[in-house]
Design a protein around this motif. Structure first.
Motif, PDB file in Angstrom:
ATOM      1  N   LEU A  85       1.079  -1.434  -0.060  1.00 50.62           N
ATOM      2  CA  LEU A  85       0.036  -0.239  -0.129  1.00 50.62           C
ATOM      3  C   LEU A  85       0.954   1.474  -0.029  1.00 50.62           C
ATOM      4  CD1 LEU A  85      -2.098  -1.146   2.481  1.00 50.62           C
ATOM      5  CD2 LEU A  85      -2.994  -0.826   0.209  1.00 50.62           C
ATOM      6  N   GLY A  86       1.968   0.814   0.819  1.00 55.60           N
ATOM      7  CA  GLY A  86       2.647   2.704   0.509  1.00 55.60           C
ATOM      8  C   GLY A  86       3.438   2.615  -0.607  1.00 55.60           C
ATOM      9  N   ALA A  87       3.709   2.075  -1.393  1.00 59.59           N
ATOM     10  CA  ALA A  87       4.457   1.992  -2.763  1.00 59.59           C
ATOM     11  C   ALA A  87       3.317   1.942  -3.645  1.00 59.59           C
ATOM     12  CB  ALA A  87       5.089   0.768  -2.954  1.00 59.59           C
ATOM     13  N   ALA A  88       2.091   1.781  -3.428  1.00 57.46           N
ATOM     14  CA  ALA A  88       0.768   2.233  -4.356  1.00 57.46           C
ATOM     15  C   ALA A  88       0.665   3.434  -4.205  1.00 57.46           C
ATOM     16  CB  ALA A  88       0.328   1.047  -4.297  1.00 57.46           C
ATOM     17  N   MET A  89       0.526   3.831  -3.143  1.00 57.79           N
ATOM     18  CA  MET A  89       0.221   5.334  -2.922  1.00 57.79           C
ATOM     19  C   MET A  89       1.441   6.211  -3.505  1.00 57.79           C
ATOM     20  SD  MET A  89      -1.677   7.254  -1.848  1.00 57.79           S
ATOM     21  CE  MET A  89      -1.703   9.393  -1.997  1.00 57.79           C
ATOM     22  N   ARG A  90       2.419   5.924  -3.596  1.00 55.42           N
ATOM     23  CA  ARG A  90       3.489   7.277  -3.400  1.00 55.42           C
ATOM     24  C   ARG A  90       3.189   6.682  -5.564  1.00 55.42           C
ATOM     25  NH1 ARG A  90       5.524   4.785   0.597  1.00 55.42           N
ATOM     26  NH2 ARG A  90       6.613   2.903  -0.480  1.00 55.42           N
ATOM     27  N   ARG A  91       3.203   6.216  -5.874  1.00 51.11           N
ATOM     28  CA  ARG A  91       3.055   6.034  -7.182  1.00 51.11           C
ATOM     29  C   ARG A  91       1.816   6.709  -7.737  1.00 51.11           C
ATOM     30  NH1 ARG A  91       2.807   6.597 -11.495  1.00 51.11           N
ATOM     31  NH2 ARG A  91       2.516   5.259 -13.612  1.00 51.11           N
ATOM     32  N   ILE A  92       0.115   6.557  -6.816  1.00 52.82           N
ATOM     33  CA  ILE A  92      -0.370   7.990  -6.425  1.00 52.82           C
ATOM     34  C   ILE A  92       0.232   9.328  -6.917  1.00 52.82           C
ATOM     35  CG2 ILE A  92      -2.451   9.172  -6.040  1.00 52.82           C
ATOM     36  CD1 ILE A  92      -3.462   6.056  -5.353  1.00 52.82           C
ATOM     37  N   TRP A  93       1.076   9.270  -5.660  1.00 53.13           N
ATOM     38  CA  TRP A  93       1.461  11.037  -5.687  1.00 53.13           C
ATOM     39  C   TRP A  93       2.581  11.663  -6.675  1.00 53.13           C
ATOM     40  CZ3 TRP A  93      -0.330  13.425  -2.163  1.00 53.13           C
ATOM     41  CH2 TRP A  93      -0.742  13.655  -0.516  1.00 53.13           C
ATOM     42  N   ALA A  94       3.226  10.658  -7.204  1.00 52.02           N
ATOM     43  CA  ALA A  94       3.607  10.516  -8.943  1.00 52.02           C
ATOM     44  C   ALA A  94       3.106  11.420  -9.723  1.00 52.02           C
ATOM     45  CB  ALA A  94       4.869   9.582  -8.995  1.00 52.02           C
ATOM     46  N   SER A  95       1.969  10.760  -9.355  1.00 54.05           N
ATOM     47  CA  SER A  95       0.771  11.140 -10.544  1.00 54.05           C
ATOM     48  C   SER A  95       0.469  12.107 -10.391  1.00 54.05           C
ATOM     49  CB  SER A  95      -0.039   9.274 -10.964  1.00 54.05           C
ATOM     50  OG  SER A  95      -0.742   9.482  -9.712  1.00 54.05           O
ATOM     51  N   LEU A  96      -0.059  12.406  -9.912  1.00 55.41           N
ATOM     52  CA  LEU A  96      -0.997  13.580  -8.748  1.00 55.41           C
ATOM     53  C   LEU A  96       0.299  15.389  -8.893  1.00 55.41           C
ATOM     54  CD1 LEU A  96      -2.740  12.427  -5.499  1.00 55.41           C
ATOM     55  CD2 LEU A  96      -4.114  12.784  -8.743  1.00 55.41           C
ATOM     56  N   THR A  97       1.495  14.722  -9.138  1.00 53.17           N
ATOM     57  CA  THR A  97       2.648  16.154  -8.216  1.00 53.17           C
ATOM     58  C   THR A  97       3.625  15.861  -9.582  1.00 53.17           C
ATOM     59  OG1 THR A  97       3.674  14.903  -6.991  1.00 53.17           O
ATOM     60  CG2 THR A  97       2.021  15.514  -5.643  1.00 53.17           C
ATOM     61  N   GLU A  98       3.998  17.394  -9.081  1.00 47.97           N
ATOM     62  CA  GLU A  98       4.763  17.432 -10.488  1.00 47.97           C
ATOM     63  C   GLU A  98       6.689  17.063  -9.798  1.00 47.97           C
ATOM     64  OE1 GLU A  98       4.850  18.927 -13.647  1.00 47.97           O
ATOM     65  OE2 GLU A  98       2.795  18.897 -13.391  1.00 47.97           O
ATOM     66  N   PRO A  99       7.665  16.641 -10.773  1.00 49.31           N
ATOM     67  CA  PRO A  99       8.857  16.615  -9.743  1.00 49.31           C
ATOM     68  C   PRO A  99       9.704  17.528  -9.469  1.00 49.31           C
ATOM     69  CG  PRO A  99       8.583  15.557 -12.423  1.00 49.31           C
ATOM     70  CD  PRO A  99       7.837  16.115 -11.871  1.00 49.31           C
ATOM     71  N   GLY A 100      10.281  17.601  -8.144  1.00 46.85           N
ATOM     72  CA  GLY A 100      10.797  18.447  -7.703  1.00 46.85           C
ATOM     73  C   GLY A 100      10.836  18.640  -6.238  1.00 46.85           C
ATOM     74  N   ASP A 101      10.243  20.140  -5.759  1.00 49.78           N
ATOM     75  CA  ASP A 101       9.826  19.877  -4.267  1.00 49.78           C
ATOM     76  C   ASP A 101       8.455  19.976  -3.962  1.00 49.78           C
ATOM     77  OD1 ASP A 101      12.426  21.538  -4.360  1.00 49.78           O
ATOM     78  OD2 ASP A 101      11.560  23.671  -4.454  1.00 49.78           O
ATOM     79  N   GLN A 102       7.764  20.163  -4.995  1.00 53.38           N
ATOM     80  CA  GLN A 102       6.140  19.010  -5.373  1.00 53.38           C
ATOM     81  C   GLN A 102       6.065  17.817  -4.784  1.00 53.38           C
ATOM     82  OE1 GLN A 102       3.148  18.892  -7.920  1.00 53.38           O
ATOM     83  NE2 GLN A 102       1.827  20.335  -6.588  1.00 53.38           N
ATOM     84  N   ARG A 103       7.254  17.115  -4.775  1.00 52.68           N
ATOM     85  CA  ARG A 103       6.749  15.377  -4.997  1.00 52.68           C
ATOM     86  C   ARG A 103       7.427  15.400  -4.053  1.00 52.68           C
ATOM     87  NH1 ARG A 103       7.594  12.558 -10.355  1.00 52.68           N
ATOM     88  NH2 ARG A 103       5.922  13.126 -11.151  1.00 52.68           N
ATOM     89  N   THR A 104       8.501  15.900  -3.048  1.00 54.10           N
ATOM     90  CA  THR A 104       9.422  15.501  -2.352  1.00 54.10           C
ATOM     91  C   THR A 104       8.673  15.918  -0.952  1.00 54.10           C
ATOM     92  OG1 THR A 104      11.744  16.131  -3.711  1.00 54.10           O
ATOM     93  CG2 THR A 104      11.387  16.467  -0.547  1.00 54.10           C
ATOM     94  N   LYS A 105       7.918  17.005  -0.999  1.00 52.53           N
ATOM     95  CA  LYS A 105       6.882  16.718  -0.362  1.00 52.53           C
ATOM     96  C   LYS A 105       5.686  15.981   0.050  1.00 52.53           C
ATOM     97  CE  LYS A 105       7.048  22.041  -0.774  1.00 52.53           C
ATOM     98  NZ  LYS A 105       6.856  23.471  -0.422  1.00 52.53           N
ATOM     99  N   ALA A 106       5.492  15.991  -0.828  1.00 47.53           N
ATOM    100  CA  ALA A 106       4.484  14.700  -0.975  1.00 47.53           C
ATOM    101  C   ALA A 106       4.920  13.844  -0.234  1.00 47.53           C
ATOM    102  CB  ALA A 106       4.087  14.009  -2.292  1.00 47.53           C
ATOM    103  N   PHE A 107       6.080  12.775  -0.547  1.00 44.38           N
ATOM    104  CA  PHE A 107       6.931  11.896  -0.428  1.00 44.38           C
ATOM    105  C   PHE A 107       7.202  12.331   0.869  1.00 44.38           C
ATOM    106  CE2 PHE A 107       8.025   9.889  -4.155  1.00 44.38           C
ATOM    107  CZ  PHE A 107       7.577   9.699  -5.094  1.00 44.38           C
ATOM    108  N   SER A 108       7.333  13.589   1.395  1.00 43.45           N
ATOM    109  CA  SER A 108       7.874  13.722   3.523  1.00 43.45           C
ATOM    110  C   SER A 108       6.648  12.700   3.889  1.00 43.45           C
ATOM    111  CB  SER A 108       8.338  14.839   3.172  1.00 43.45           C
ATOM    112  OG  SER A 108       9.618  15.033   2.571  1.00 43.45           O
ATOM    113  N   ILE A 109       5.532  14.314   3.421  1.00 42.10           N
ATOM    114  CA  ILE A 109       4.154  13.955   4.527  1.00 42.10           C
ATOM    115  C   ILE A 109       3.524  12.968   4.659  1.00 42.10           C
ATOM    116  CG2 ILE A 109       2.096  14.200   2.531  1.00 42.10           C
ATOM    117  CD1 ILE A 109       2.627  15.927   5.670  1.00 42.10           C
ATOM    118  N   ASP A 110       3.729  11.822   3.189  1.00 39.83           N
ATOM    119  CA  ASP A 110       3.410  10.449   3.345  1.00 39.83           C
ATOM    120  C   ASP A 110       4.194   9.646   3.960  1.00 39.83           C
ATOM    121  OD1 ASP A 110       2.514   8.194   1.641  1.00 39.83           O
ATOM    122  OD2 ASP A 110       4.233   7.464   2.157  1.00 39.83           O
ATOM    123  N   ALA A 111       5.334   9.937   4.226  1.00 36.98           N
ATOM    124  CA  ALA A 111       6.644   9.085   5.095  1.00 36.98           C
ATOM    125  C   ALA A 111       6.687   9.605   6.463  1.00 36.98           C
ATOM    126  CB  ALA A 111       7.698   9.234   5.091  1.00 36.98           C
TER     127      ALA A 111
END
Length: 404
Positions: free
Chosen positions: A118-144
């Motif tokens: 589920l964690g990997a799947a949610m990060r895949r969703i985050w990758a589809s919703l965010t732009e590469p760079g700071d926005q994706r880092t923020k998404a992965f950080s809040i997820d972690a």
């Protein structure tokens, strides 16, 4: 950083994903307490946990590969159904008499094999919703960070439920959480569009075949080793000071430090390449563990564990960014799962070794040795990495991202 939660479709996927992942945070302890209660044997309970953990680690890449191939809705729904059935079967066994101990091992095996990524799947969703760079880092950080908080609260909640009612109640609650959460997550629009490739990824697209990826996993073994030793050293130090009840607070300090580290990391705008970041984080975690090994009082030790924890979530986030950067889209769920697998494997191996070292020489030596190990493994990180985390469109383009 919380602005990423306001992205269209983000909360619709993230909240049920958290519910489903809470089951993973509760499941192993519920399994342990149930088997011990039913058999009256900690040895049998430990064996069940070992079967569960081994099956989980061994099957992880194949489960993730199924998600990449068949899509989240099909693969995660099937896995969550099997996972739920395992917990439900265990709950039903608590009402039976003269149950052979083998059945607990069989169900532990089933639960481990079917644990949905589920964690990997949610990060895949985050990758589809965010732009590469700071926005994706923020998404992965809040997820972690949220995942860290789940693994702090989950064991507390399931223990309270089992203590107040029964083992069966705790198991049914865990089964319900994974089934309802996964169903709600995979029915979200953001998850539905990730239908998978429907074909087996080419050999050249496999995460372990990407230049430098195996070396990233090697460095993260050190991060996992520090985590594993900290979880064993905390109760050992508390017991040495005659305050066993402080064990939970020491581990909470470690987890709290990790959560704070993840929040801060998500706010930073770093120019350094992701490889350089991972190297610094791994070395910092190892050096801090060495320093903490010299702290003697409980208060200072708790503060030291919090400092060690500061580097855990950022290290994981950076590992996920590497996976997102250098691996083709058709294998990104598998790549993210390999990051978790490496950390979990390091934690498991270090926990076993730490127990022997602590019994013979104390927790200080265990922390010192694992700190040295983490620093040594950090040197495996490739020196040249992409300066921004931009996903590679195809496997053949990945070689420019990491240079061994």
């Amino acid at each position: 950083m919380l602005t990423v939660l306001l992205l269209p479709g983000a909360l619709r996927s993230f909240l049920p994903a958290l519910l489903a992942r809470s089951a993973l945070a509760m499941g192993s302890l519920a399994l342990l307490l149930t088997v011990q209660d039913q058999t009256g044997s900690y040895a049998q309970a430990g064996l069940a946990i070992a079967v569960f953990g081994t099956a989980n680690v061994v099957a992880a890449p194949w489960r993730a590969r199924a998600v990449d191939r068949f899509g989240q809705r099909v693969a995660l729904t099937a896995l969550s159904a099997g996972h739920t059935a395992g917990f439900a079967g265990l709950a039903l066994l608590t009402h039976a008499e003269d149950v052979a101990a083998t059945w607990y091992l069989v169900l532990s095996l089933a639960i481990g094999l079917t644990a949905p990524p589920l964690g990997a799947a949610m990060r895949r969703i985050w990758a589809s919703l965010t732009e590469p760079g700071d926005q994706r880092t923020k998404a992965f950080s809040i997820d972690a960070v949220c995942e860290e908080l789940l693994f702090v609260a989950g064991p507390v909640v399931v223990t309270a439920v089992i203590t107040a009612s029964s083992s069966a109640t705790g198991l049914w609650m865990t089964a319900g959480a994974v089934l309802l959460g996964t169903t709600a997550m995979t029915s979200s629009p953001s998850s539905k569009v990730l239908r998978g490739s429907r074909t087996t990824a080419q050999r050249g697209e496999r995460p372990l075949r990407q230049p430098g990826f195996a070396r990233i996993l090697l460095a993260l073994l050190g991060v996992g080793a520090v985590l594993g030793v900290a979880e064993i050293a905390a109760p050992a130090v508390a017991a040495r000071h005659g305050a066993v009840e402080a064990s939970g607070w020491l581990l909470a300090a470690f987890a709290g430090g990790s959560a704070i580290g993840g929040l801060v990391y998500g706010q930073l705008k770093l120019k350094a390449g992701i490889g350089a970041r991972l190297f610094v984080l791994c070395v910092s975690m190892g050096v801090t563990a060495m320093v903490v090994s010299r702290l003697d009082t409980l208060v200072l030790f708790a503060a030291g564990l919090a400092l060690v924890g500061l580097f855990l979530a950022p290290s994981l986030v950076t590992g996920y960014l590497v996976a997102d950067t250098i691996v083709a889209e058709s294998s990104q769920t598998e790549a993210s799962t390999w990051i978790n697998t490496s950390v979990n494997l390091g934690a498991s191996l270090a926990s076993a070794a730490a127990g022997v070292v602590i019994d013979r020489s104390g927790a200080a030596l265990a922390l010192l040795l694992v700190g040295v190990l983490a620093v040594a493994l950090a040197t495996a990180v490739p020196r040249t990495c992409a300066r921004t985390a931009e996903p590679a469109p195809a496997a053949q383009d990945n070689q420019a991202e990491l240079v061994p």
